[in-house]
Design an enzyme around this catalytic site. Structure first.
Site, PDB file in Angstrom:
ATOM      1  N   HIS A  94       8.994   4.155   0.414  1.00  0.00           N
ATOM      2  CA  HIS A  94       9.364   5.476  -0.097  1.00  0.00           C
ATOM      3  C   HIS A  94      10.375   5.279  -1.223  1.00  0.00           C
ATOM      4  CE1 HIS A  94       8.671   9.748   1.516  1.00  0.00           C
ATOM      5  NE2 HIS A  94       7.520   9.166   1.285  1.00  0.00           N
ATOM      6  N   GLU A 114       5.485   1.159   5.149  1.00  0.00           N
ATOM      7  CA  GLU A 114       5.230   1.893   3.907  1.00  0.00           C
ATOM      8  C   GLU A 114       6.486   1.935   3.062  1.00  0.00           C
ATOM      9  OE1 GLU A 114       1.562   4.936   4.230  1.00  0.00           O
ATOM     10  OE2 GLU A 114       3.561   5.789   4.266  1.00  0.00           O
ATOM     11  N   HIS A 170      -1.243   5.367  -5.947  1.00  0.00           N
ATOM     12  CA  HIS A 170      -0.658   5.448  -4.606  1.00  0.00           C
ATOM     13  C   HIS A 170      -1.728   5.633  -3.531  1.00  0.00           C
ATOM     14  CE1 HIS A 170       2.670   6.215  -1.838  1.00  0.00           C
ATOM     15  NE2 HIS A 170       1.940   7.182  -1.322  1.00  0.00           N
TER      16      HIS A 170
END
Lengths: 740, 231
Positions: free
Chosen positions: A94, A92, A48
Site C-alpha cells: 500500500h 500486498e 496494479h
C-alpha cells in the site's frame, strides 16, 4: 461528477490507456466504449490490476509443491499443514496511498489484506508489516513513519488481528517513496476453502458491508503512476478505513461459510465492484449482471462510473445458492451489516451493469480479468552497476575503535530494537504467540495440534540494487533462514515486489533479474510462491527506489516444543558458527553506516550450501539441546552475536568468543556473508552438532562459551570487550534516539 | 460453575477466554451475545477485551447501551461475580458498575507488552486464592488504560480496599517505571464496594499457559473455581 458527452483521445489518455490499448477495447466491444466502460477498462487494465508488465516474468516462478492447495490467481495462496488444517496467506503493498496519506493509507492496506484472507474461508490470525522509509531525521519521513505505524496500530488492533512481526528499514532511497507492505495469514479447515468464483446461472449476487461513496475512485490507477509535485492533491483517492465494520464482516462471513449457502466470495479491494464482479465471473466461466440502483450509497448523485470505480473499504461481494438468500441476509443482519441482492449470475459471460432498467456497461468478463494487455517491455542493464561493481574496497580505511563501530551499528535504525514500533501493535491476541516480535521469526502455535508456524519477512533493497539477481536470491534465502532459526521447515512464500517505473528499461531489467533470482532460490529451497503483489511506479520526480523485493516466508514446526529464539539462554552453553565467513563487505550495513558507501557486490550465495546450513540447523534443533539459533545478516557476525546476548533486562548473558578467519577485522566482524547461523547448545551436545554439520558438509566452528556479563570477541588483529549493558543500551534505545 | 463470556460487536478476546475455559481449565462456559436480555444459567460473567461497537464515541460508551447490559447490571447488583478485562473494564466503568474512567495512555500510544501487577486485596472472589502481595506476570494491550478518578473517589477506593491490582516491578515495588500507562497510583484493577465486580486492564486469559510465557493469570479464575466442581 458529470458524464462527459464524448470519448475523446484526451479522455482516453487521462485514463492511462494507450492508443493501442484503446484500439483493442474497440475490437473487444465491436464499438466505442461509453464513459463507464472506459473507466472499467482503465482500472482493470491498470498495471496494479492486470500485471501487464510483470506477468511474463511471474510465470517463471515455481508455484507447485506437495502441500500447495492453491497457488497464485486467487485472493491468497493456500498451503496444507496437516491435521485437516490449511494456512492461507498473502502480502500486498500500500505504498502509494501511504505516501499520500500515511495513516489511512496504511490502515486500509491492513484492512485489504485481511479481507483477502477471510474471503478464502480462513480466520486471519497474524499480520506482518515490512516498512521502508527515508531517514527518520527528515521531517517528511518522520511524519510518514509515525502516520504509517499509527495507522497499522489503529486498524490492526481494533479489527483484532495481531501484528506479530515485520521489518523497518530506513534509507535515503525511500525518502520520496516509502514502502508499506502488509502480510496476513489465516487458518482454515482444509475442506472449507472458498474461491472467488461465480457459478450457477441464476444464483443471486449479494453486496455486503459498508455503503459505497466516492472515496478511492481510481486508486488502482493512481497506484500505477509515478509521483510528481502535485501528488498530495490526490489525497481524495485514498480511502478511509473502518476496522469495526471489518471485524463485523470477518465474523459474519465466517458464519455464512459454516452454512452450505455460499458459492463464491470476493472482497471489493482495488477497482471495487468492477474487479470483484468481473473476476468472479471470469474465474467461474460465467457472466454477472448487477443493478447499481440497488447498491447502498452514502453519497447522493453518484453516476454509474463512480459507483463501479469506488474503492470504499469494507465491502464484499457474494454469490450464494438460490433459495438461501433469506438465511444469508438474516446472518448479516444479526451483525447489523447492510446486505442487498444486487444481481445474479448469468450464462452469457458478460459483465452487464444496469442502473435500474438502463444498461450502462456490457463487457465480456474474461476480456477484463484475463485478456488485458501483456507487455514484454524492453530491458537494459543499468549503467550504475559498472561503477558499483568495480568499487575497490581493499583500500578502505580500517576504523580504530571496532568496539565503538559495533555499538554504532547496534544503535543504527536498521539494526536497533524495533520494540518502540511493535509494542504499539497487539501481538498476543488469540493466545498463539509463542515467540514475540524481536527474534528472527515470530512463532505461533496452532491450536488443537502440536504444531507451530514461523513467520518472517525479509528483503534487502541495497543488495538488490547492487545485484538484482543476487538480491532476489538473498531475500528468499534469508527469509527461509529466519524461519529455520525459529525451528521451522520453510514451506512457501508470498512476495511483494516493489520497483520503479517499468516503462524504463533499466527498471524492467532489475525486475526481471530479481524475479529470476527469487525463482532460483525458491526452487533450491523448495518454497513455492503462492501469490503476491507487484508494485511498480515507486518513483518520485523521476528517481526510483532501490529495487526491493520483499519475501513473506511461512515455516512449519511439527512440534511447537522446537520453537527457538535467537537469545542465549544459559551460562556454559557452547557457541557454534554454522557456515563460512568470507571477506565480503559489499552492500553491507557497516559500509553504509561507517563509510557512507553503498557499493560493491552483495554477498555471494551458493544455494546448495544455503540449503545444507539450514538442514543442519533444523536437525540440531530437532535433536534437542539447542538453546538459541540466530541468522547472521545485517551487521554481520559481531552484530548477530551481540543480539544473542540480549535476553531480558537484568538477565544479561555475555560470551567469550574467538572468531576464526584471516581477513580484515572489519570484514570478519561486520561482513554479511550469507548462509551463516549462530547456535548455542548444551555442552553435552557439541559432538552431535559437529557430526551433523560434517554429514552435510557444512563448516562448523566452535566460537566459545556463553557466560559473564561481557561480550568478548577475539580474532586475528583485534580484541573487543563490551558490557552487555552497553550493548543493550545502544541497541535498545537506537530507534528512540533516531526518533528524537 | 458456568462462565458466561459476553460478545459485543467488535469484541475480540472472547475466543481467548473460551480457549482457556475449554482447553486449559476444562470448565463449563458459554457465549452471551450482546442482544440477549438474560444471563440466567451463568454463575460468573466475563466482559472480554476488544473494541465493542468500535469504541466509537468513547471506549465502552455505546456498549453500556447494548441490550444485555441491563441483565448484567441486575446480576451484579444481586452479588453475581463479574470480571471485565481491558475493554470489559472500560465498559463496566461506563455502565456505572465501577467508579472512575480509563483515559488515553500517557504515552499517547497503544501498548502491548508484558507487565507485572501486585495483588493488593485477596478479599474478592477472584483473588481469594492468591498469595498476599502476589506479583503476576501478565500482558496488557490497550490505548486507553490510564485509570483516573476524582480525589474523593480515589480516597474512597483506598479506604474501602477496592484497589485490587497495582502495576509493579517484578519484585513487587510500586514505581513510576512500572506504570505502563500513567494510571493514578499505578492502579491496574479495582472492584466495586460489594467486591463482586472486578475490572482490570491486563489480560489474564493471555497469561494462562507456560507456553505463552506465564500462567499467573489463572489465579483469577481459580479463586472462583476453588470449591466449584470441574466439569
Amino acid at each position: 461528477m458529470h458524464e462527459p458527452s464524448a470519448i475523446t483521445p484526451d479522455l482516453v489518455a487521462q485514463h492511462g490507456i494507450t492508443p493501442e490499448e484503446y484500439a483493442r477495447i474497440r475490437t473487444i466491444l465491436g464499438r466505442d466504449p461509453n464513459f463507464t466502460e472506459l473507466g472499467i477498462f482503465s482500472v482493470m487494465w491498470s498495471e496494479h490490476c492486470s500485471y501487464k508488465s510483470s506477468r511474463v516474468y511471474l510465470a517463471e516462478l515455481p508455484t507447485r509443491g506437495d502441500c500447495i492447495l492453491q497457488g497464485p490467481g486467487e485472493n491468497a495462496g493456500v498451503v496444507d499443514i496437516g491435521d485437516g488444517l490449511a494456512i492461507v496467506f498473502k502480502m500486498e503493498s500500500h505504498n502509494h496511498p501511504s505516501f499520500i496519506e500515511p495513516f489511512q493509507g496504511a490502515a486500509t492496506g491492513v484492512g485489504g489484506i485481511i479481507r483477502d484472507i477471510f474471503t478464502m474461508g480462513a480466520r486471519p490470525i497474524a499480520l506482518l508489516d515490512p516498512l521502508r522509509f527515508g531517514p527518520l531525521t527528515k521531517g517528511k519521513s518522520r511524519y510518514l513513519a509515525d502516520g504509517v505505524v499509527a495507522g497499522i496500530a489503529a486498524y490492526g488492533n481494533a479489527v483484532g488481528v495481531p501484528t506479530v512481526g515485520g521489518e523497518l528499514c530506513v534509507s535515503e532511497t525511500y525518502a520520496g517513496n516509502p514502502l508499506v507492505n502488509v502480510f496476513c495469514l489465516g487458518i482454515a479447515p482444509t475442506n472449507r476453502i472458498f474461491l472467488a468464483r461465480a457459478s450457477g446461472e441464476g444464483n443471486p449476487v449479494i453486496y455486503v458491508g459498508a455503503k459505497t461513496g466516492r472515496d478511492g475512485i481510481h486508486g488502482a490507477t493512481m497506484a500505477s503512476e509515478t509521483f510528481d509535485e502535485g501528488s498530495e492533491e490526490r489525497r481524495p483517492t485514498v480511502q478511509v478505513g473502518d476496522p469495526f465494520k471489518e471485524k463485523l464482516l470477518i465474523e459474519a462471513c465466517l458464519e455464512v461459510m459454516e452454512t452450505d449457502a455460499l458459492v463464491g466470495i470476493q472482497d471489493m479491494g482495488a477497482a471495487g465492484l468492477t474487479c470483484s464482479s468481473c473476476e468472479m465471473a471470469s474465474r467461474g466461466g460465467t457472466g454477472i449482471e448487477i443493478d447499481l440502483a440497488r447498491v447502498p450509497r452514502r453519497e447522493t448523485g453518484m453516476i454509474p462510473y463512480e459507483v463501479m470505480l469506488s474503492e470504499s473499504q469494507e465491502r464484499m461481494l457474494l454469490v450464494v445458492r438460490r433459495g438461501t438468500e433469506r438465511q444469508v441476509m438474516d446472518l448479516f443482519h444479526k451483525w447489523d451489516l447492510d446486505a442487498v441482492i444486487v444481481g445474479r449470475v448469468t450464462g452469457d459471460g458478460l459483465l452487464r451493469v444496469k442502473d435500474g432498467e438502463r444498461v450502462v456497461a456490457e463487457i465480456p468478463a474474461v476480456a477484463l480479468a484475463e485478456e488485458g494487455p501483456v507487455y514484454h517491455r524492453p530491458v537494459r542493464r543499468p549503467a550504475y552497476l559498472t561503477e558499483t561493481e568495480q568499487a575497490d574496497l581493499s583500500g578502505l580505511s580500517l576504523p580504530e575503535k571496532l568496539d565503538q563501530v559495533l555499538l554504532d551499528l547496534l544503535g543504527s535504525p536498521n539494526i536497533a530494537s524495533k520494540q518502540p514500533v511493535w509494542q504499539q501493535y497487539d501481538h498476543m491476541l488469540f493466545c498463539n504467540t509463542v515467540v514475540e516480535p524481536g527474534s528472527d521469526a515470530a512463532v505461533l502455535r496452532v491450536q488443537g495440534t502440536r504444531k507451530g508456524l514461523a513467520l518472517a519477512a525479509d528483503g534487502n533493497g541495497r543488495y538488490t540494487y547492487l545485484d538484482p539477481y543476487e538480491g532476489g536470491k538473498l531475500a528468499v534465502a534469508e527469509a527461509a533462514r529466519n524461519v529455520v532459526c525459529a525451528g521451522a521447515r520453510p514451506l512457501a512464500i508470498t512476495n511483494c515486489l516493489n520497483f520503479g517505473n517499468p516503462e524504463r528499461p533499466e527498471i524492467m531489467w532489475q525486475f526481471a533479474e530479481a524475479v529470476r533470482g527469487m525463482g532460483d532460490a525458491c526452487r533450491a529451497l523448495q518454497t513455492p510462491v503462492t501469490g503476491g503483489n507487484v508494485s511498480f511506479y515507486n518513483e518520485t520526480l523521476g528517481t526510483a527506489i532501490f529495487p526491493t523485493p520483499i519475501v513473506g516466508m511461512v515455516g512449519l514446526l511439527e512440534d511447537i516444543a522446537h520453537a527457538t529464539t535467537q537469545r542465549f539462554k544459559a551460562q556454559g552453553d557452547v557457541v557454534f558458527l554454522l557456515g563460512e565467513t568470507r571477506e565480503e563487505l559489499g552492500g553491507s550495513e557497516y559500509l553504509k553506516v561507517v563509510h557512507g558507501l553503498e557499493v560493491g557486490r552483495p554477498p555471494a550465495l551458493d544455494l546448495t550450501r544455503e540449503r545444507a546450513v539450514q538442514q543442519v540447523c533444523l536437525e540440531v534443533i530437532r535433536a534437542g539441546g539447542v538453546s538459541s539459533a540466530h541468522d547472521c545478516a545485517d551487521g554481520g557476525l559481531a552484530v548477530a552475536l551481540a543480539e544473542c546476548c540480549m535476553t531480558t533486562p537484568k538477565a544479561w548473558l555475555g560470551a567469550t568468543l574467538t572468531l576464526p578467519g584471516e581477513m580484515r577485522p572489519d570484514a570478519l566482524l561486520f561482513g554479511e556473508s550469507a548462509s551463516r547461523i549462530v547456535v548455542s547448545v548444551r555442552p553435552d551436545k557439541t559432538e552431535s552438532v559437529r557430526a551433523m554439520a560434517r554429514r552435510h558438509g557444512v563448516p562448523c566452528v566452535e566460537l566459545g562459551m556463553v557466560g559473564g556479563d561481557h561480550l568478548m570477541l577475539r580474532g586475528q588483529g583485534f580484541s573487543l570487550r563490551l558490557s552487555v549493558e552497553a550493548i543493550h543500551w545502544a541497541w535498545g534505545t537506537g530507534l528512540s534516539r533516531a526518533l528524537k | 460453575m458456568k462462565w458466561g463470556v459476553l460478545i459485543f460487536p467488535g469484541t475480540w478476546s472472547h475466543q481467548d477466554f473460551a480457549h482457556v475455559f475449554q482447553d486449559v481449565l476444562q470448565v463449563e462456559w458459554g457465549y452471551l451475545w450482546h442482544k440477549e436480555t438474560s444471563v440466567a444459567g451463568y454463575d460468573c460473567l466475563i466482559l472480554p477485551g476488544g473494541f465493542a461497537h468500535g469504541d466509537y464515541l468513547r471506549c465502552g460508551a455505546i456498549a453500556r447501551f447494548s441490550p444485555i447490559m441491563d441483565a448484567v447490571v441486575r446480576f451484579a447488583r444481586n452479588g453475581g461475580p463479574v470480571m471485565g478485562s481491558c475493554n470489559g473494564f472500560q465498559i463496566l466503568c461506563e455502565a456505572g458498575l465501577l467508579p472512575g474512567a480509563l483515559l488515553r495512555n500517557d504515552s499517547l500510544q497503544y501498548r502491548c507488552r508484558w507487565v507485572h501487577i501486585r495483588t493488593e486485596r485477596r478479599d474478592t472472589p477472584f483473588t481469594r486464592t492468591s498469595r498476599p502481595g502476589q506479583v503476576l506476570k501478565i500482558p496488557i494491550s490497550h490505548g486507553e488504560g490510564r485509570y483516573s478518578a476524582p480525589p474523593q473517589t480515589l480516597a474512597k477506593l483506598r479506604s474501602n480496599g477496592q484497589i485490587v491490582f497495582r502495576y509493579a516491578t517484578p519484585d513487587g515495588q510500586i514505581t513510576d517505571e512500572a506504570n505502563p500507562n500513567g494510571s493514578l497510583e499505578n492502579i491496574a484493577g479495582i472492584c466495586n464496594e460489594g467486591r463482586n465486580v472486578l475490572g482490570l486492564m491486563p489480560h489474564p486469559e493471555r497469561a494462562s499457559e507456560t507456553l505463552l510465557g506465564s500462567e499467573d493469570g489463572r489465579v483469577l479464575f481459580e479463586g472462583l473455581l476453588a470449591g466449584a466442581l470441574p466439569r
